[in-house]
Scaffold this motif. Structure first.
Motif, PDB file in Angstrom:
ATOM      1  N   UNK A 155       0.794  -1.224   0.000  1.00  0.00           N
ATOM      2  CA  UNK A 155       0.000   0.000   0.000  1.00  0.00           C
ATOM      3  C   UNK A 155       0.826   1.272   0.000  1.00  0.00           C
ATOM      4  N   UNK A 156       2.149   1.150   0.096  1.00  0.00           N
ATOM      5  CA  UNK A 156       3.004   2.335   0.127  1.00  0.00           C
ATOM      6  C   UNK A 156       3.053   3.033  -1.229  1.00  0.00           C
ATOM      7  N   UNK A 157       3.066   4.356  -1.196  1.00  0.00           N
ATOM      8  CA  UNK A 157       3.218   5.153  -2.409  1.00  0.00           C
ATOM      9  C   UNK A 157       4.272   6.220  -2.152  1.00  0.00           C
ATOM     10  N   UNK A 158       5.204   6.375  -3.087  1.00  0.00           N
ATOM     11  CA  UNK A 158       6.335   7.290  -2.946  1.00  0.00           C
ATOM     12  C   UNK A 158       6.206   8.431  -3.945  1.00  0.00           C
ATOM     13  N   UNK A 159       6.604   9.609  -3.528  1.00  0.00           N
ATOM     14  CA  UNK A 159       6.568  10.772  -4.415  1.00  0.00           C
ATOM     15  C   UNK A 159       7.763  10.732  -5.374  1.00  0.00           C
ATOM     16  N   UNK A 160       7.502  10.943  -6.665  1.00  0.00           N
ATOM     17  CA  UNK A 160       8.599  10.919  -7.645  1.00  0.00           C
ATOM     18  C   UNK A 160       9.514  12.130  -7.495  1.00  0.00           C
ATOM     19  N   UNK A 177       8.814  11.864   0.787  1.00  0.00           N
ATOM     20  CA  UNK A 177       7.359  12.001   0.951  1.00  0.00           C
ATOM     21  C   UNK A 177       6.713  10.637   0.689  1.00  0.00           C
ATOM     22  N   UNK A 178       6.291   9.992   1.758  1.00  0.00           N
ATOM     23  CA  UNK A 178       5.745   8.635   1.660  1.00  0.00           C
ATOM     24  C   UNK A 178       4.302   8.617   2.157  1.00  0.00           C
ATOM     25  N   UNK A 190       6.760   1.506  -5.757  1.00  0.00           N
ATOM     26  CA  UNK A 190       8.049   0.947  -6.143  1.00  0.00           C
ATOM     27  C   UNK A 190       7.877  -0.517  -6.547  1.00  0.00           C
ATOM     28  N   UNK A 191       8.750  -0.985  -7.440  1.00  0.00           N
ATOM     29  CA  UNK A 191       8.701  -2.393  -7.846  1.00  0.00           C
ATOM     30  C   UNK A 191       8.875  -3.309  -6.639  1.00  0.00           C
ATOM     31  N   UNK A 204       6.334  -9.178  -5.220  1.00  0.00           N
ATOM     32  CA  UNK A 204       7.679  -9.054  -4.634  1.00  0.00           C
ATOM     33  C   UNK A 204       7.633  -9.241  -3.125  1.00  0.00           C
ATOM     34  N   UNK A 205       6.613  -8.671  -2.489  1.00  0.00           N
ATOM     35  CA  UNK A 205       6.476  -8.795  -1.038  1.00  0.00           C
ATOM     36  C   UNK A 205       6.297 -10.257  -0.647  1.00  0.00           C
ATOM     37  N   UNK A 206       5.455 -10.965  -1.377  1.00  0.00           N
ATOM     38  CA  UNK A 206       5.229 -12.384  -1.051  1.00  0.00           C
ATOM     39  C   UNK A 206       6.488 -13.210  -1.292  1.00  0.00           C
ATOM     40  N   UNK A 207       7.287 -12.828  -2.270  1.00  0.00           N
ATOM     41  CA  UNK A 207       8.553 -13.518  -2.498  1.00  0.00           C
ATOM     42  C   UNK A 207       9.513 -13.253  -1.342  1.00  0.00           C
ATOM     43  N   UNK A 208       9.544 -12.009  -0.860  1.00  0.00           N
ATOM     44  CA  UNK A 208      10.398 -11.663   0.291  1.00  0.00           C
ATOM     45  C   UNK A 208       9.966 -12.422   1.542  1.00  0.00           C
ATOM     46  N   UNK A 209       8.667 -12.598   1.691  1.00  0.00           N
ATOM     47  CA  UNK A 209       8.147 -13.359   2.835  1.00  0.00           C
ATOM     48  C   UNK A 209       8.562 -14.824   2.744  1.00  0.00           C
TER      49      UNK A 209
END
Length: 215
Positions: free
Chosen positions: A126-131, A136-137, A161-162, A168-173
């Protein structure tokens, strides 16, 4: 106190490590900081680690262990430390035990931040980053911008972010479950494991952790 902090990605280890280290007046030693410091300073271990990283390969345990050992031998860690991201597997945990035993020291506790897998995915994906400014998150659930996809502070575009995608998150888990989770049983068998819920406000989790460590 000498503490190891463990938990899945997204459990809030970095945030809690900073607060706990401050409350306990001990240095926060994170694997990420160790790698950045050694690489930027051009140490022998840093040069070796960078070669593996540039080749897209995993840094061998012996290099990570060497960096951790050097850091724990610094004067500010003489009275204790909080390890975040190390040990990452049982081999590193065994090496840490050998290091401490050789120095006449031992761990006081291993703090396990417990959080459900679906909550981890929700937090990270759910995170979104400012370009315009990556400082700014936002979060689509917990800290939503006033206008979807637009930064409240500079009106820059918000993106995911990718590294934060659900796949990707599930792979990291999966990597965490395979490589790191076994150290929980390793420390539990030594009577060092302290498990707390990582749900709630940051200050609530910190208090929960401090109360658990006092016991």
């Amino acid at each position: 106190m000498r503490i190891v902090l463990v938990g899945p990605p997204g459990a809030g280890k970095g945030t809690q490590a900073a607060f706990l280290a401050k409350n306990l007046s001990i240095p926060h030693i994170s694997t990420g900081d160790l790698f950045r410091a050694n690489i930027s300073q051009g140490t022998e271990l840093g040069v070796r680690a960078k070669a593996f990283m540039d080749a897209g390969e995993l840094v061998p345990d012996e290099i990570t262990i060497g960096m951790a050992k050097d850091r724990m031998e610094q004067p500010d860690a003489a009275g204790g430390f909080l390890l975040d991201g190390f040990p990452r597997n049982v081999a590193q945990a065994e090496a840490l035990d050998e290091m401490l035993t050789g120095a006449g020291m031992k761990l006081d506790a291993v703090l396990d931040l417990e959080v459900e897998e679906d909550e981890v995915v929700k937090r990270i994906a759910g995170r979104r980053i400012c370009r315009r400014d990556s400082a700014h998150v936002f979060h689509v659930i917990y800290a939503a911008p006033k206008v979807e996809g637009v930064c409240d502070k500079c009106e820059g575009e918000l993106y995911q972010r990718d590294d934060d995608s659900e796949a990707t998150v599930r792979n990291r888990l999966e990597v965490y479950h395979t490589q790191t989770e076994p150290i929980i049983d390793y420390y539990k068998s030594q009577g060092l494991l302290v498990t707390i819920s990582a749900l709630g406000e940051v200050h609530e989790i910190t208090k929960r952790a401090m109360d658990a460590l006092k016991k």
